[in-house]
Design an enzyme around this catalytic site. Structure first.
Site, PDB file in Angstrom:
ATOM      1  N   ARG A 244      41.061  42.353  43.495  1.00  0.00           N
ATOM      2  CA  ARG A 244      40.635  43.671  43.991  1.00  0.00           C
ATOM      3  C   ARG A 244      40.338  43.636  45.487  1.00  0.00           C
ATOM      4  O   ARG A 244      39.785  44.588  46.033  1.00  0.00           O
ATOM      5  CB  ARG A 244      39.391  44.147  43.235  1.00  0.00           C
ATOM      6  CG  ARG A 244      39.580  44.260  41.736  1.00  0.00           C
ATOM      7  CD  ARG A 244      40.521  45.370  41.351  1.00  0.00           C
ATOM      8  NE  ARG A 244      40.711  45.455  39.902  1.00  0.00           N
ATOM      9  CZ  ARG A 244      41.543  46.317  39.307  1.00  0.00           C
ATOM     10  NH1 ARG A 244      42.255  47.149  40.050  1.00  0.00           N
ATOM     11  NH2 ARG A 244      41.662  46.332  38.001  1.00  0.00           N
TER      12      ARG A 244
ATOM     13  N   HIS B 245      50.341  35.885  40.400  1.00  0.00           N
ATOM     14  CA  HIS B 245      50.249  37.349  40.474  1.00  0.00           C
ATOM     15  C   HIS B 245      49.567  37.747  41.776  1.00  0.00           C
ATOM     16  O   HIS B 245      48.482  37.269  42.096  1.00  0.00           O
ATOM     17  CB  HIS B 245      49.460  37.883  39.285  1.00  0.00           C
ATOM     18  CG  HIS B 245      49.697  39.335  38.974  1.00  0.00           C
ATOM     19  ND1 HIS B 245      49.551  40.341  39.908  1.00  0.00           N
ATOM     20  CD2 HIS B 245      50.091  39.956  37.830  1.00  0.00           C
ATOM     21  CE1 HIS B 245      49.829  41.504  39.347  1.00  0.00           C
ATOM     22  NE2 HIS B 245      50.166  41.297  38.092  1.00  0.00           N
TER      23      HIS B 245
ATOM     24  N   TYR C  79      46.039  43.370  43.246  1.00  0.00           N
ATOM     25  CA  TYR C  79      46.377  44.786  43.049  1.00  0.00           C
ATOM     26  C   TYR C  79      46.319  45.570  44.356  1.00  0.00           C
ATOM     27  O   TYR C  79      46.916  46.638  44.473  1.00  0.00           O
ATOM     28  CB  TYR C  79      45.415  45.420  42.035  1.00  0.00           C
ATOM     29  CG  TYR C  79      45.487  44.821  40.657  1.00  0.00           C
ATOM     30  CD1 TYR C  79      46.703  44.684  39.988  1.00  0.00           C
ATOM     31  CD2 TYR C  79      44.335  44.390  39.999  1.00  0.00           C
ATOM     32  CE1 TYR C  79      46.769  44.141  38.712  1.00  0.00           C
ATOM     33  CE2 TYR C  79      44.388  43.844  38.722  1.00  0.00           C
ATOM     34  CZ  TYR C  79      45.605  43.728  38.082  1.00  0.00           C
ATOM     35  OH  TYR C  79      45.668  43.184  36.827  1.00  0.00           O
TER      36      TYR C  79
ATOM     37  N   HIS D 279      53.194  44.058  41.848  1.00  0.00           N
ATOM     38  CA  HIS D 279      53.457  45.465  41.583  1.00  0.00           C
ATOM     39  C   HIS D 279      54.120  46.053  42.830  1.00  0.00           C
ATOM     40  O   HIS D 279      53.557  45.921  43.930  1.00  0.00           O
ATOM     41  CB  HIS D 279      52.156  46.217  41.298  1.00  0.00           C
ATOM     42  CG  HIS D 279      51.479  45.791  40.041  1.00  0.00           C
ATOM     43  ND1 HIS D 279      50.324  46.391  39.577  1.00  0.00           N
ATOM     44  CD2 HIS D 279      51.785  44.839  39.116  1.00  0.00           C
ATOM     45  CE1 HIS D 279      49.942  45.828  38.450  1.00  0.00           C
ATOM     46  NE2 HIS D 279      50.810  44.881  38.148  1.00  0.00           N
TER      47      HIS D 279
ATOM     48  N   GLU E 264      57.601  43.791  39.330  1.00  0.00           N
ATOM     49  CA  GLU E 264      57.152  44.103  37.975  1.00  0.00           C
ATOM     50  C   GLU E 264      57.569  45.517  37.580  1.00  0.00           C
ATOM     51  O   GLU E 264      57.464  46.452  38.375  1.00  0.00           O
ATOM     52  CB  GLU E 264      55.636  43.950  37.869  1.00  0.00           C
ATOM     53  CG  GLU E 264      55.109  44.171  36.456  1.00  0.00           C
ATOM     54  CD  GLU E 264      53.650  43.795  36.305  1.00  0.00           C
ATOM     55  OE1 GLU E 264      53.028  44.270  35.342  1.00  0.00           O
ATOM     56  OE2 GLU E 264      53.138  43.018  37.142  1.00  0.00           O
TER      57      GLU E 264
ATOM     58  N   ASP F 185      57.173  43.995  31.760  1.00  0.00           N
ATOM     59  CA  ASP F 185      55.871  44.145  31.111  1.00  0.00           C
ATOM     60  C   ASP F 185      56.083  45.047  29.906  1.00  0.00           C
ATOM     61  O   ASP F 185      56.503  46.191  30.060  1.00  0.00           O
ATOM     62  CB  ASP F 185      54.839  44.746  32.072  1.00  0.00           C
ATOM     63  CG  ASP F 185      53.445  44.823  31.456  1.00  0.00           C
ATOM     64  OD1 ASP F 185      53.290  45.545  30.450  1.00  0.00           O
ATOM     65  OD2 ASP F 185      52.520  44.187  31.970  1.00  0.00           O
TER      66      ASP F 185
ATOM     67  N   HIS G 196      54.104  48.350  30.038  1.00  0.00           N
ATOM     68  CA  HIS G 196      54.609  49.232  31.090  1.00  0.00           C
ATOM     69  C   HIS G 196      55.960  49.827  30.705  1.00  0.00           C
ATOM     70  O   HIS G 196      56.212  51.022  30.920  1.00  0.00           O
ATOM     71  CB  HIS G 196      54.758  48.460  32.397  1.00  0.00           C
ATOM     72  CG  HIS G 196      53.480  47.950  32.960  1.00  0.00           C
ATOM     73  ND1 HIS G 196      53.423  47.167  34.092  1.00  0.00           N
ATOM     74  CD2 HIS G 196      52.189  48.116  32.549  1.00  0.00           C
ATOM     75  CE1 HIS G 196      52.161  46.869  34.356  1.00  0.00           C
ATOM     76  NE2 HIS G 196      51.398  47.422  33.423  1.00  0.00           N
TER      77      HIS G 196
ATOM     78  N   HIS H  57      55.411  39.900  30.983  1.00  0.00           N
ATOM     79  CA  HIS H  57      54.052  40.088  30.499  1.00  0.00           C
ATOM     80  C   HIS H  57      54.160  40.713  29.114  1.00  0.00           C
ATOM     81  O   HIS H  57      54.843  41.722  28.937  1.00  0.00           O
ATOM     82  CB  HIS H  57      53.269  41.033  31.415  1.00  0.00           C
ATOM     83  CG  HIS H  57      53.087  40.492  32.791  1.00  0.00           C
ATOM     84  ND1 HIS H  57      52.851  41.297  33.886  1.00  0.00           N
ATOM     85  CD2 HIS H  57      53.080  39.220  33.266  1.00  0.00           C
ATOM     86  CE1 HIS H  57      52.733  40.548  34.960  1.00  0.00           C
ATOM     87  NE2 HIS H  57      52.867  39.291  34.619  1.00  0.00           N
TER      88      HIS H  57
ATOM     89  N   ASP I 223      49.768  53.223  31.119  1.00  0.00           N
ATOM     90  CA  ASP I 223      49.466  51.818  31.377  1.00  0.00           C
ATOM     91  C   ASP I 223      48.059  51.415  30.930  1.00  0.00           C
ATOM     92  O   ASP I 223      47.172  51.162  31.750  1.00  0.00           O
ATOM     93  CB  ASP I 223      49.662  51.491  32.867  1.00  0.00           C
ATOM     94  CG  ASP I 223      49.373  50.022  33.186  1.00  0.00           C
ATOM     95  OD1 ASP I 223      49.310  49.208  32.248  1.00  0.00           O
ATOM     96  OD2 ASP I 223      49.199  49.697  34.370  1.00  0.00           O
TER      97      ASP I 223
ATOM     98  N   HIS J 137      46.695  48.474  28.331  1.00  0.00           N
ATOM     99  CA  HIS J 137      47.094  47.365  27.467  1.00  0.00           C
ATOM    100  C   HIS J 137      46.208  47.301  26.222  1.00  0.00           C
ATOM    101  O   HIS J 137      45.016  47.604  26.271  1.00  0.00           O
ATOM    102  CB  HIS J 137      46.976  46.042  28.210  1.00  0.00           C
ATOM    103  CG  HIS J 137      47.874  45.936  29.398  1.00  0.00           C
ATOM    104  ND1 HIS J 137      48.024  44.763  30.116  1.00  0.00           N
ATOM    105  CD2 HIS J 137      48.691  46.835  30.003  1.00  0.00           C
ATOM    106  CE1 HIS J 137      48.883  44.954  31.099  1.00  0.00           C
ATOM    107  NE2 HIS J 137      49.284  46.219  31.063  1.00  0.00           N
TER     108      HIS J 137
ATOM    109  N   GLU K  83      48.524  39.553  28.796  1.00  0.00           N
ATOM    110  CA  GLU K  83      47.536  40.217  29.650  1.00  0.00           C
ATOM    111  C   GLU K  83      46.728  41.210  28.815  1.00  0.00           C
ATOM    112  O   GLU K  83      46.352  42.279  29.273  1.00  0.00           O
ATOM    113  CB  GLU K  83      48.214  40.967  30.789  1.00  0.00           C
ATOM    114  CG  GLU K  83      48.917  40.089  31.798  1.00  0.00           C
ATOM    115  CD  GLU K  83      49.526  40.904  32.921  1.00  0.00           C
ATOM    116  OE1 GLU K  83      49.438  40.473  34.072  1.00  0.00           O
ATOM    117  OE2 GLU K  83      50.092  41.992  32.640  1.00  0.00           O
TER     118      GLU K  83
END
Length: 278
Positions: free
Chosen positions: A37, A67, A70, A107, A142, A176, A179, A211, A224, A226, A256
């Site tokens: 973050r 990864h 974000y 992303h 992704e 994913d 997604h 993913h 989105d 999960h 995830e």
């Protein structure tokens, strides 16, 4: 070989994450390269990476999947945020040379009102500034669910980015399952059809990692969220169909789902048992 693992914390170091992966029955894992973050990265510990390399070899791990945070948005309308994304990518790829063969997933970002065409151009610009033929890491775009102004909501958008990338053997795609399902690709009932469409638009040679998540949402919701394996709209049967598909052999699968490590271990055991693949 089924390469199956989970997204694990590296707050205690890379080797510690590798040991945790072994403990939960995984033979791959994903990790954030820096604060997910934020933008800060821990000081590089080359000895820690060396211990991890030995562990991965000892336990016959498949490729790991790093990864990006974000906060990395290479297609922001703000040029300072685009420059920050470029800097983070360059730094992360330099570090990952200590783990040769690792994939780097990100992303594609949100165009923040500029439109998809402008966003795609900015993403490709960043990749062309950073990707080098001699690097060992393949960078993965992704697939996204399509909420808001996300880029990567369709195979066509991913292809448009890849077409503009100059070092094409260092760019690929990470599926994913949540997604894709939320984005309108029915991985639950027609994964064969999804693969055919991806091959037609992008090419199966570009699919390098996945993913694996269930979805809290109905098909095509573009939200989105999960879910744990078997507790969502894709369902256990749909997930098992993905993992056991012959086209996916050798692809690293990363959970995830909303879990702690113990829960990941339970899902890994469940999926290995259902797939009957070592």
């Amino acid at each position: 070989m089924l390469y199956l693992g989970a997204h694990l914390s590296v707050s205690k170091g890379m080797y510690a994450a590798g040991r945790q992966a072994v403990d939960i029955g995984a033979n791959t894992f994903a990790f954030f390269t820096r604060n997910p973050r934020g933008a800060g990265a821990k000081a590089l510990d080359t000895e820690d990476y060396a211990r991890l390399r030995e562990l991965l070899q000892e336990h016959r791990f498949g490729p790991l999947v790093a990864h990006a945070p974000y906060t990395m948005n290479p297609c922001s309308a703000n040029p300072q945020l685009r420059e920050l994304a470029t800097t983070m990518l360059a730094e992360d790829l330099e570090r990952l040379e200590l783990l040769p063969g690792t994939f780097y997933n990100f992303h594609p970002g949100s165009h923040t009102g500029q439109g998809a065409e402008a966003g795609i151009a900015f993403i490709a610009e960043m990749l062309n500034r950073v990707l080098k033929p001699e690097q060992s890491t393949v960078v993965l775009l992704e697939t996204m669910a399509g909420k808001g102004s996300e880029i990567g909501r369709s195979f066509e958008e991913l292809r448009a980015i890849i077409d503009r990338v100059e070092v094409k053997d260092r760019i690929g795609v990470c599926f994913d399952s949540c997604h894709l399902f939320d984005g309108g690709y029915d991985v639950a009932k027609d994964f064969d059809g999804v693969l055919r469409e991806f091959d037609r638009v992008v090419g199966l040679d570009k699919l390098r990692a996945m993913h694996i998540n269930d979805s809290m949402n109905p098909f095509g919701s573009h939200k989105d969220r999960h879910a744990r394996i078997g507790e969502g709209s894709i369902g256990l049967e749909g997930i098992v169909g993905i993992l056991s598909h012959p086209v996916m052999k050798g692809i690293p699968f990363v959970l995830e789902t909303p879990n702690e490590p113990e829960g990941y271990g339970e899902e890994i055991a469940l999926l290995r048992g259902q797939c009957g693949i070592g």
